[in-house]
Design a protein around this motif. Structure first.
Motif, PDB file in Angstrom:
ATOM      1  N   GLU A  39       0.837  -1.212   0.000  1.00 32.97           N
ATOM      2  CA  GLU A  39       0.000   0.000   0.000  1.00 32.97           C
ATOM      3  C   GLU A  39       0.863   1.249   0.000  1.00 32.97           C
ATOM      4  OE1 GLU A  39      -3.921   1.371   2.351  1.00 32.97           O
ATOM      5  OE2 GLU A  39      -2.111   1.377   3.595  1.00 32.97           O
ATOM      6  N   LYS A  51      -3.262  13.973   1.398  1.00 34.35           N
ATOM      7  CA  LYS A  51      -3.142  14.333   2.820  1.00 34.35           C
ATOM      8  C   LYS A  51      -1.672  14.430   3.225  1.00 34.35           C
ATOM      9  CE  LYS A  51      -4.581  13.048   7.495  1.00 34.35           C
ATOM     10  NZ  LYS A  51      -3.234  13.305   8.076  1.00 34.35           N
ATOM     11  N   GLU A  91      -6.463  10.015  -1.806  1.00 30.00           N
ATOM     12  CA  GLU A  91      -6.714  10.860  -0.636  1.00 30.00           C
ATOM     13  C   GLU A  91      -5.556  10.804   0.356  1.00 30.00           C
ATOM     14  OE1 GLU A  91     -10.443   9.440   0.777  1.00 30.00           O
ATOM     15  OE2 GLU A  91     -11.584  10.323  -0.886  1.00 30.00           O
ATOM     16  N   LYS A  92      -4.992   9.622   0.556  1.00 36.62           N
ATOM     17  CA  LYS A  92      -3.867   9.492   1.484  1.00 36.62           C
ATOM     18  C   LYS A  92      -2.640  10.224   0.965  1.00 36.62           C
ATOM     19  CE  LYS A  92      -5.202   5.175   3.776  1.00 36.62           C
ATOM     20  NZ  LYS A  92      -4.858   3.750   4.040  1.00 36.62           N
ATOM     21  N   ARG A 119      -7.212  10.404  -9.423  1.00 33.94           N
ATOM     22  CA  ARG A 119      -8.174   9.351  -9.739  1.00 33.94           C
ATOM     23  C   ARG A 119      -8.313   9.183 -11.254  1.00 33.94           C
ATOM     24  NH1 ARG A 119     -13.528   9.247  -6.233  1.00 33.94           N
ATOM     25  NH2 ARG A 119     -13.561   7.239  -7.316  1.00 33.94           N
ATOM     26  N   ASP A 175      -6.926   4.686  -7.047  1.00 33.17           N
ATOM     27  CA  ASP A 175      -8.232   4.595  -6.405  1.00 33.17           C
ATOM     28  C   ASP A 175      -8.381   5.707  -5.374  1.00 33.17           C
ATOM     29  OD1 ASP A 175      -7.346   3.733  -3.755  1.00 33.17           O
ATOM     30  OD2 ASP A 175      -7.043   1.744  -4.589  1.00 33.17           O
ATOM     31  N   ALA A 176      -9.621   5.960  -4.952  1.00 37.34           N
ATOM     32  CA  ALA A 176      -9.939   7.115  -4.109  1.00 37.34           C
ATOM     33  C   ALA A 176      -9.144   7.127  -2.806  1.00 37.34           C
ATOM     34  CB  ALA A 176     -11.443   7.143  -3.820  1.00 37.34           C
ATOM     35  N   GLU A 177      -9.058   5.973  -2.146  1.00 39.68           N
ATOM     36  CA  GLU A 177      -8.379   5.921  -0.848  1.00 39.68           C
ATOM     37  C   GLU A 177      -6.891   6.251  -0.971  1.00 39.68           C
ATOM     38  OE1 GLU A 177      -7.719   2.854   2.929  1.00 39.68           O
ATOM     39  OE2 GLU A 177      -8.752   2.179   1.124  1.00 39.68           O
ATOM     40  N   ILE A 178      -6.235   5.686  -1.972  1.00 43.67           N
ATOM     41  CA  ILE A 178      -4.809   5.949  -2.188  1.00 43.67           C
ATOM     42  C   ILE A 178      -4.591   7.419  -2.543  1.00 43.67           C
ATOM     43  CG2 ILE A 178      -2.832   5.446  -3.658  1.00 43.67           C
ATOM     44  CD1 ILE A 178      -3.473   3.254  -1.620  1.00 43.67           C
ATOM     45  N   THR A 238      -6.914  15.473  -5.885  1.00 42.54           N
ATOM     46  CA  THR A 238      -7.411  14.107  -5.691  1.00 42.54           C
ATOM     47  C   THR A 238      -8.130  13.615  -6.951  1.00 42.54           C
ATOM     48  OG1 THR A 238      -7.679  14.468  -3.305  1.00 42.54           O
ATOM     49  CG2 THR A 238      -8.862  12.617  -4.267  1.00 42.54           C
ATOM     50  N   ILE A 288       0.809   4.484  -2.524  1.00 41.98           N
ATOM     51  CA  ILE A 288       0.715   5.866  -2.050  1.00 41.98           C
ATOM     52  C   ILE A 288       1.906   6.677  -2.551  1.00 41.98           C
ATOM     53  CG2 ILE A 288       0.762   7.355  -0.001  1.00 41.98           C
ATOM     54  CD1 ILE A 288      -0.746   5.106   1.487  1.00 41.98           C
TER      55      ILE A 288
END
Length: 210
Positions: free
Chosen positions: A61, A105, A101-102, A91, A96-99, A87, A65
């Motif tokens: 992961e 951040k 966003e991280k 995409r 993907d959205a989670e990656i 973000t 990231i």
């Protein structure tokens, strides 16, 4: 099945670390390389030798990231972006959205993404076009600023005399106010499209005529 770190080495200027991993199960074997940020390396503290499945998944992961982070930094090198638009761009590039966003951040936490500074520059740019407050706020919302940052916009816009700015725009566009009601309404509609309120438009028309 055993998972082992075979080699770790700094890449480029040392901002990223390459981790070479071997996965072995009976006659099956596979070599995989991950690239992670040095800050992720310091947090995970991987060492050479056999590792757990959990650490492998964290490295996997972290590698995704890292890829998103580097892509986002490249995007920022071409111009400012809000966290929201950055973000979305990640995409669109397959993250993907989670990656995404991280990664964003992480960039924000490191101070590379200052939405307040970007917002002030956006406002200055809009004022340079002589846009009214309504059009400016609509533009800022379309850029993806969050509600907290938009509160700063209200404070910034309070310092602007939009009545005078509306008058300046009017003086630069026409020589006189039309006497015909329909033509006069076209002028009002034009100023309204620029984002001025009716009170600001009335002020501009009144002072133009004086």
């Amino acid at each position: 099945m055993t998972i082992s770190i075979k080699k770790m080495s700094a890449v480029g200027s040392g901002n990223t670390i390459r981790i070479d991993i071997a996965i072995e199960s009976g006659e099956y074997s596979e070599q995989i390389s991950f690239r992670i940020l040095s800050s992720q390396y310091a947090l995970l503290k991987p060492t050479k030798g056999e590792i757990s499945r959990e650490l492998y998944e964290e490295l996997e992961e972290s590698s995704r990231i890292c890829d998103a982070y580097l892509k986002a930094m490249n995007i920022l090198s071409f111009g400012s972006n809000t966290a929201h638009t950055l973000t979305l761009k990640l995409r669109r590039r397959g993250f993907d959205a989670e990656i995404a966003e991280k990664a964003v951040k992480m960039i924000r936490d490191k101070g590379y993404l200052s939405e307040e500074d970007d917002l002030r520059r956006d406002i200055e740019h809009c004022i340079g076009k002589r846009w009214g407050s309504r059009r400016i706020l609509a533009h800022l919302r379309s850029r993806g600023y969050d509600d907290e940052t938009l509160c700063l916009a209200d404070d910034e816009l309070e310092r602007v005399d939009f009545g005078e700015m509306c008058l300046e725009l009017l003086e630069n566009r026409i020589d006189e106010i039309p006497s015909d009601p329909k033509e006069r309404q076209k002028v009002v509609a034009f100023l309204s499209r620029y984002g001025y309120t009716m009170s600001e438009i009335r002020y501009a028309l009144s002072n133009f005529e004086e």
